[in-house]
Design a protein around this motif. Sequence first.
Motif, mmCIF file in Angstrom:
data_model
loop_
_atom_site.group_PDB
_atom_site.id
_atom_site.type_symbol
_atom_site.label_atom_id
_atom_site.label_comp_id
_atom_site.label_asym_id
_atom_site.label_seq_id
_atom_site.Cartn_x
_atom_site.Cartn_y
_atom_site.Cartn_z
ATOM 1 N N ALA A 167 -48.695 33.847 20.602
ATOM 2 C CA ALA A 167 -48.809 35.124 21.104
ATOM 3 C C ALA A 167 -48.214 36.268 20.546
ATOM 4 C CB ALA A 167 -48.505 34.808 22.827
ATOM 5 N N ILE A 168 -46.763 35.808 20.272
ATOM 6 C CA ILE A 168 -45.844 36.754 19.657
ATOM 7 C C ILE A 168 -46.472 37.201 18.280
ATOM 8 C CG2 ILE A 168 -43.477 37.245 18.687
ATOM 9 C CD1 ILE A 168 -43.812 37.017 21.723
ATOM 10 N N SER A 169 -46.687 36.104 17.624
ATOM 11 C CA SER A 169 -47.479 36.330 16.251
ATOM 12 C C SER A 169 -48.705 37.483 16.329
ATOM 13 C CB SER A 169 -47.970 35.029 15.635
ATOM 14 O OG SER A 169 -48.657 35.199 14.421
ATOM 15 N N ARG A 170 -49.676 37.054 17.328
ATOM 16 C CA ARG A 170 -50.938 38.082 17.394
ATOM 17 C C ARG A 170 -50.391 39.438 17.938
ATOM 18 N NH1 ARG A 170 -52.908 33.485 20.315
ATOM 19 N NH2 ARG A 170 -52.448 34.414 22.106
ATOM 20 N N LEU A 171 -49.451 39.487 18.657
ATOM 21 C CA LEU A 171 -48.881 40.926 18.975
ATOM 22 C C LEU A 171 -48.364 41.596 17.880
ATOM 23 C CD1 LEU A 171 -47.146 40.189 22.513
ATOM 24 C CD2 LEU A 171 -49.082 41.582 22.265
ATOM 25 N N GLY B 170 -41.263 33.197 27.860
ATOM 26 C CA GLY B 170 -42.014 31.992 28.507
ATOM 27 C C GLY B 170 -43.551 32.186 28.028
ATOM 28 N N THR B 171 -43.532 32.433 26.601
ATOM 29 C CA THR B 171 -45.003 32.385 26.343
ATOM 30 C C THR B 171 -44.984 31.663 24.916
ATOM 31 O OG1 THR B 171 -46.820 33.702 25.584
ATOM 32 C CG2 THR B 171 -44.790 34.497 24.838
ATOM 33 N N ASP C 158 -31.941 38.632 15.743
ATOM 34 C CA ASP C 158 -31.972 37.587 14.575
ATOM 35 C C ASP C 158 -32.903 36.345 15.164
ATOM 36 O OD1 ASP C 158 -31.597 36.448 12.232
ATOM 37 O OD2 ASP C 158 -29.659 35.190 12.920
ATOM 38 N N LEU C 159 -33.872 36.728 15.991
ATOM 39 C CA LEU C 159 -34.715 35.718 16.477
ATOM 40 C C LEU C 159 -36.094 35.508 15.835
ATOM 41 C CD1 LEU C 159 -34.796 37.249 20.335
ATOM 42 C CD2 LEU C 159 -33.440 35.131 19.340
ATOM 43 N N THR C 160 -36.397 34.330 15.842
ATOM 44 C CA THR C 160 -37.675 33.820 15.410
ATOM 45 C C THR C 160 -38.851 34.069 16.277
ATOM 46 O OG1 THR C 160 -37.717 31.472 16.075
ATOM 47 C CG2 THR C 160 -36.783 32.054 13.972
ATOM 48 N N GLN C 161 -40.028 34.115 15.810
ATOM 49 C CA GLN C 161 -41.006 34.293 16.967
ATOM 50 C C GLN C 161 -41.159 33.450 17.952
ATOM 51 O OE1 GLN C 161 -44.650 34.414 14.447
ATOM 52 N NE2 GLN C 161 -44.669 36.405 14.235
ATOM 53 N N LYS C 162 -40.789 32.113 17.543
ATOM 54 C CA LYS C 162 -40.689 31.071 18.480
ATOM 55 C C LYS C 162 -39.644 31.106 19.558
ATOM 56 C CE LYS C 162 -41.136 26.391 19.718
ATOM 57 N NZ LYS C 162 -40.893 26.529 21.150
ATOM 58 N N GLU C 163 -38.317 31.533 19.099
ATOM 59 C CA GLU C 163 -37.490 31.855 19.970
ATOM 60 C C GLU C 163 -37.572 33.237 20.842
ATOM 61 O OE1 GLU C 163 -33.524 30.436 16.846
ATOM 62 O OE2 GLU C 163 -34.422 32.433 16.677
ATOM 63 N N LEU C 164 -38.087 33.937 20.495
ATOM 64 C CA LEU C 164 -38.577 35.005 21.319
ATOM 65 C C LEU C 164 -39.467 34.511 22.340
ATOM 66 C CD1 LEU C 164 -38.343 38.156 22.239
ATOM 67 C CD2 LEU C 164 -40.222 38.560 20.575
ATOM 68 N N ALA C 165 -40.410 33.822 22.116
ATOM 69 C CA ALA C 165 -41.340 33.365 22.856
ATOM 70 C C ALA C 165 -40.988 32.575 24.026
ATOM 71 C CB ALA C 165 -42.555 32.598 21.958
ATOM 72 N N ASP C 166 -39.977 31.721 23.481
ATOM 73 C CA ASP C 166 -39.362 30.755 24.574
ATOM 74 C C ASP C 166 -38.757 31.595 25.624
ATOM 75 O OD1 ASP C 166 -40.312 28.431 22.991
ATOM 76 O OD2 ASP C 166 -38.568 27.968 22.088
ATOM 77 N N ARG C 167 -37.683 32.643 24.952
ATOM 78 C CA ARG C 167 -37.187 33.558 26.016
ATOM 79 C C ARG C 167 -38.104 34.262 27.013
ATOM 80 N NH1 ARG C 167 -32.077 36.921 23.267
ATOM 81 N NH2 ARG C 167 -31.183 34.913 22.295
#
Length: 45
Positions: free
Chosen positions: A32-36, A27-28, A16-25
């Motif tokens: 970058a998550i959106s592109r992946l 360190g990006t 249940d993570l947003t792209q932003k939350e995953l990125a913060d976890r």
Amino acid sequence: MYEIKKQIIRYRIENDLTQKELADRIGTKQSAISRLENDDYNPSV
């Protein structure tokens, strides 16, 4: 590469993570998550 994209999306949904939350976890940036996760993007590993 498709399998990695699938795993990233699955992990995000299952936790249940947003792209932003995953990125913060990891360190990006959210972009970058959106592109992946985007089918048109083919990063080199």
